[in-house]
Write a protein that holds these residues in place. Structure first.
Motif, mmCIF file in Angstrom:
data_model
loop_
_atom_site.group_PDB
_atom_site.id
_atom_site.type_symbol
_atom_site.label_atom_id
_atom_site.label_comp_id
_atom_site.label_asym_id
_atom_site.label_seq_id
_atom_site.Cartn_x
_atom_site.Cartn_y
_atom_site.Cartn_z
ATOM 1 N N VAL A 3 28.617 28.105 23.661
ATOM 2 C CA VAL A 3 29.029 28.720 24.922
ATOM 3 C C VAL A 3 30.496 29.128 24.788
ATOM 4 N N ARG A 4 30.787 30.413 24.984
ATOM 5 C CA ARG A 4 32.155 30.910 24.866
ATOM 6 C C ARG A 4 32.796 31.031 26.250
ATOM 7 N N ASP A 5 34.077 30.685 26.321
ATOM 8 C CA ASP A 5 34.825 30.894 27.558
ATOM 9 C C ASP A 5 35.009 32.390 27.779
ATOM 10 N N ALA A 6 34.901 32.812 29.038
ATOM 11 C CA ALA A 6 35.011 34.236 29.360
ATOM 12 C C ALA A 6 35.645 34.413 30.728
ATOM 13 N N ALA A 7 36.161 35.605 30.959
ATOM 14 C CA ALA A 7 36.776 35.938 32.247
ATOM 15 C C ALA A 7 36.344 37.333 32.671
ATOM 16 N N THR A 8 36.042 37.461 33.928
ATOM 17 C CA THR A 8 35.563 38.716 34.509
ATOM 18 C C THR A 8 36.426 39.050 35.724
ATOM 19 N N VAL A 9 36.651 40.341 35.946
ATOM 20 C CA VAL A 9 37.519 40.769 37.048
ATOM 21 C C VAL A 9 36.744 41.614 38.053
ATOM 22 N N LEU A 10 36.776 41.196 39.307
ATOM 23 C CA LEU A 10 36.273 42.012 40.399
ATOM 24 C C LEU A 10 37.479 42.687 41.035
ATOM 25 N N VAL A 11 37.597 44.008 40.854
ATOM 26 C CA VAL A 11 38.694 44.744 41.474
ATOM 27 C C VAL A 11 38.166 45.328 42.781
ATOM 28 N N LEU A 12 38.807 44.968 43.870
ATOM 29 C CA LEU A 12 38.322 45.328 45.207
ATOM 30 C C LEU A 12 39.255 46.340 45.853
ATOM 31 N N THR A 97 47.764 45.998 35.959
ATOM 32 C CA THR A 97 48.472 45.390 37.073
ATOM 33 C C THR A 97 49.655 44.621 36.515
ATOM 34 N N GLY A 98 50.840 44.882 37.018
ATOM 35 C CA GLY A 98 52.014 44.216 36.496
ATOM 36 C C GLY A 98 53.290 44.851 37.017
ATOM 37 N N HIS A 99 54.382 44.552 36.343
ATOM 38 C CA HIS A 99 55.683 45.089 36.721
ATOM 39 C C HIS A 99 56.456 45.411 35.452
ATOM 40 N N PRO A 100 57.537 46.191 35.548
ATOM 41 C CA PRO A 100 58.265 46.558 34.335
ATOM 42 C C PRO A 100 58.692 45.331 33.526
ATOM 43 N N GLY A 101 58.401 45.404 32.232
ATOM 44 C CA GLY A 101 58.736 44.282 31.358
ATOM 45 C C GLY A 101 57.998 44.393 30.051
ATOM 46 N N PRO A 102 58.233 43.437 29.147
ATOM 47 C CA PRO A 102 57.593 43.490 27.824
ATOM 48 C C PRO A 102 56.117 43.129 27.894
ATOM 49 N N ALA A 103 55.313 43.868 27.155
ATOM 50 C CA ALA A 103 53.877 43.589 27.082
ATOM 51 C C ALA A 103 53.606 42.575 25.984
ATOM 52 N N ALA A 140 31.702 31.764 32.290
ATOM 53 C CA ALA A 140 32.416 32.903 32.863
ATOM 54 C C ALA A 140 33.092 32.536 34.171
ATOM 55 N N ARG A 141 34.371 32.855 34.247
ATOM 56 C CA ARG A 141 35.120 32.712 35.508
ATOM 57 C C ARG A 141 35.336 34.098 36.089
ATOM 58 N N PHE A 142 34.969 34.265 37.336
ATOM 59 C CA PHE A 142 35.076 35.546 38.024
ATOM 60 C C PHE A 142 36.338 35.525 38.887
ATOM 61 N N LEU A 143 37.239 36.451 38.600
ATOM 62 C CA LEU A 143 38.532 36.511 39.272
ATOM 63 C C LEU A 143 38.634 37.797 40.086
ATOM 64 N N LEU A 144 39.188 37.684 41.281
ATOM 65 C CA LEU A 144 39.293 38.811 42.209
ATOM 66 C C LEU A 144 40.701 39.378 42.191
ATOM 67 N N LEU A 145 40.793 40.715 42.123
ATOM 68 C CA LEU A 145 42.081 41.407 42.151
ATOM 69 C C LEU A 145 42.035 42.515 43.192
ATOM 70 N N ASP A 146 43.001 42.539 44.083
ATOM 71 C CA ASP A 146 43.113 43.594 45.085
ATOM 72 C C ASP A 146 43.574 44.875 44.394
ATOM 73 N N ALA A 147 42.878 45.979 44.629
ATOM 74 C CA ALA A 147 43.231 47.253 43.995
ATOM 75 C C ALA A 147 44.629 47.718 44.365
ATOM 76 N N GLU A 148 45.179 47.212 45.462
ATOM 77 C CA GLU A 148 46.545 47.572 45.830
ATOM 78 C C GLU A 148 47.540 47.102 44.778
ATOM 79 N N ARG A 149 47.135 46.163 43.944
ATOM 80 C CA ARG A 149 48.017 45.639 42.897
ATOM 81 C C ARG A 149 47.950 46.444 41.605
ATOM 82 N N LEU A 150 47.105 47.463 41.574
ATOM 83 C CA LEU A 150 46.979 48.273 40.362
ATOM 84 C C LEU A 150 48.169 49.208 40.211
ATOM 85 N N HIS A 151 48.491 49.505 38.974
ATOM 86 C CA HIS A 151 49.571 50.431 38.658
ATOM 87 C C HIS A 151 48.980 51.819 38.422
ATOM 88 N N GLY A 152 49.480 52.819 39.132
ATOM 89 C CA GLY A 152 49.029 54.180 38.888
ATOM 90 C C GLY A 152 47.753 54.522 39.640
#
Length: 225
Positions: A3-12, A97-103, A140-152
């Motif tokens: 069983v592999r650890d995984a992450a999924t994103v629901l962008v709303l 999703t993020g802010h100016p800085g190093p990747a 799998a962990r399902f994580l929620l992200l508000d689309a207002e936090r998207l860049h561009g």
């Protein structure tokens, strides 16, 4: 089958013309796991995710809940899960999703935009372990992200890889009519409930996180409080 650890994103997107909508795409017909099904962006945690330098921290509540009940032998951390979620979102959709800085090293999407990925607003919504007998199994962990936090531009998928096709924003009442894995239907119901509770206010973490635990031969349903 491991069983592999995984992450999924629901962008709303709660400002979509058709009402609150979630980003989904279709897996390829030849995919080993869930062929032709509509899913949320996401994937397995890579070894490099553990060392990825993020531009923010998970909320204390989300981090604590993600740390609950790791499978025996796993060394995955909440930060690695968050990194995997945002990395997979960038790779499969081109959205950031993020802010100016190093990747983080190797995160070309973020480096090109001059952004550091920020997981601070992610909400832990759901967890499920794939039942035995499947060709691949994930915790799998399902994580929620508000689309207002998207860049561009949230409608620009030009930088996406080809793992998911037909990427589009699906109004929540219409999403369950797609060809979905069973667990995706359940997660959508949880999302719709959370959106209804929020109304016009901010999205808040659920009182507890549903956990479909198929790590053993007998399935269990639990809640992470």
């Amino acid at each position: 089958m491991p069983v592999r650890d995984a992450a999924t994103v629901l962008v709303l997107d709660r400002s979509a013309p058709g009402g609150p909508s979630v980003l989904m795409g279709q897996r390829g017909a030849s995919a080993v796991f869930m062929p032709s099904k509509y899913v949320f962006p996401g994937g397995a945690v890579d070894a490099a995710d553990a060392g990825a330098r993020l531009g923010g921290a998970l909320s204390a509540e989300t981090a604590a809940r993600l740390a609950v009940d790791p499978l025996p032998g796993t060394t995955v951390t909440p930060d690695a899960l968050a990194a995997a979620a945002l990395r997979e979102l960038a790779e499969e959709t081109g959205l950031l999703t993020g802010h100016p800085g190093p990747a983080p090293q190797g995160w070309d999407h973020y480096a090109g935009a001059g952004l550091a990925p920020d997981p601070s607003t992610l909400i832990f919504l759901f967890r499920a372990i794939t039942p035995p007998g499947r060709p691949r199994r994930f915790d799998a962990r399902f994580l929620l992200l508000d689309a207002e936090r998207l860049h561009g531009d949230r409608n620009d998928f030009g930088a996406a890889c080809d793992e998911l096709s037909h990427l589009h924003w699906v109004p929540l009442p219409e999403a369950r009519a797609l060809d979905l894995p069973f667990i995706t239907e359940v997660v959508l119901a949880e999302l719709a409930s959370l959106v209804a509770q929020a109304g016009n206010g901010p999205l808040l973490p659920p009182a507890s996180v549903p956990f479909f635990d198929n790590s053993q031969s007998a399935p269990r349903f639990r809640r992470i409080g």
